[in-house]
Design a protein around this motif. Structure first.
Motif, PDB file in Angstrom:
ATOM      1  N   GLY A   6       0.814  -1.207   0.000  1.00  0.00           N
ATOM      2  CA  GLY A   6       0.000   0.000   0.000  1.00  0.00           C
ATOM      3  C   GLY A   6       0.850   1.261   0.000  1.00  0.00           C
ATOM      4  O   GLY A   6       0.555   2.228  -0.703  1.00  0.00           O
ATOM      5  N   LEU A   7       1.937   1.225   0.786  1.00  0.00           N
ATOM      6  CA  LEU A   7       2.854   2.362   0.821  1.00  0.00           C
ATOM      7  C   LEU A   7       3.497   2.562  -0.548  1.00  0.00           C
ATOM      8  O   LEU A   7       3.599   3.687  -1.034  1.00  0.00           O
ATOM      9  N   GLN A   9       2.293   1.644  -3.434  1.00  0.00           N
ATOM     10  CA  GLN A   9       1.268   2.132  -4.354  1.00  0.00           C
ATOM     11  C   GLN A   9       1.059   3.637  -4.168  1.00  0.00           C
ATOM     12  O   GLN A   9       0.947   4.379  -5.150  1.00  0.00           O
ATOM     13  N   GLU A  10       1.029   4.103  -2.934  1.00  0.00           N
ATOM     14  CA  GLU A  10       0.886   5.534  -2.667  1.00  0.00           C
ATOM     15  C   GLU A  10       2.073   6.319  -3.211  1.00  0.00           C
ATOM     16  O   GLU A  10       1.905   7.412  -3.765  1.00  0.00           O
ATOM     17  N   LEU A  13       1.717   6.600  -6.996  1.00  0.00           N
ATOM     18  CA  LEU A  13       0.693   7.598  -7.331  1.00  0.00           C
ATOM     19  C   LEU A  13       1.175   9.017  -7.047  1.00  0.00           C
ATOM     20  O   LEU A  13       0.906   9.935  -7.830  1.00  0.00           O
ATOM     21  N   ASP A  14       1.897   9.199  -5.951  1.00  0.00           N
ATOM     22  CA  ASP A  14       2.414  10.529  -5.622  1.00  0.00           C
ATOM     23  C   ASP A  14       3.394  11.013  -6.687  1.00  0.00           C
ATOM     24  O   ASP A  14       3.326  12.160  -7.120  1.00  0.00           O
ATOM     25  N   SER A  68       0.240   5.681 -14.841  1.00  0.00           N
ATOM     26  CA  SER A  68       0.882   6.086 -13.591  1.00  0.00           C
ATOM     27  C   SER A  68       2.250   5.448 -13.423  1.00  0.00           C
ATOM     28  O   SER A  68       3.183   6.089 -12.927  1.00  0.00           O
TER      29      SER A  68
END
Length: 153
Positions: A6-7, A9-10, A13-14, A68
């Motif tokens: 999850g980290l 993936q964030e 995206l960032d 992305s």
């Protein structure tokens, strides 16, 4: 999804929403540009590397469009180069080629070779892409552009 996934993936995206290394810098002194396109999905990147008189990398800038992963990968590459240059001065072309080779090896490993965060910085978040062969080209696009631009510089 694990907390680490999850980290990552964030982080991807960032980088895609707030990219590093853009806009494409004007050429000055010694520089070379490479335009790469993934015809399968339409991702594109134009990357410019500016080098010192002895061929070491001063900076990397880029512009592009696509998914992305491709945009985040270009941003992560630019940030990695900038961080190395800020810490140690210009990065040699051989050091940059070694980074590209290591990134390529990990992405082609189908998940068996993770990217080392100390060596690849935020780009280590792209390790999971290696499990999805259709996405490897997306992540590799800017790294191939760097390799090509260095060959032209």
């Amino acid at each position: 999804m694990s907390g680490l996934d999850g980290l990552y993936q964030e982080l991807i995206l960032d980088h895609s929403k707030h990219p590093h290394g853009t806009p494409l810098a004007e050429p000055d002194g010694r520089s070379a540009t490479s335009h790469q396109r993934n015809p399968i999905c339409g991702d594109e990147v134009e990357l410019r590397v500016r080098v010192t008189d002895d061929g070491a990398i001063r900076d990397v800038t880029w512009t592009g469009a696509g998914c992305s992963i491709s945009q985040a990968s270009a941003s992560m590459l630019a940030a990695l180069i900038d961080d190395r240059v800020d810490e140690d001065g210009p990065l040699s072309a051989d050091e940059a080629r070694a980074l590209v080779a290591g990134f390529r090896e990990a992405l082609r490993s189908r998940g068996t070779i993770p990217l080392d965060e100390d060596r690849f910085g935020d780009a280590a978040a792209l390790s999971g892409v290696s499990k999805f062969t259709a996405r490897v080209k997306c992540a590799m696009l800017s790294w191939v552009a760097l390799e090509d631009a260095l060959a032209r510089a």
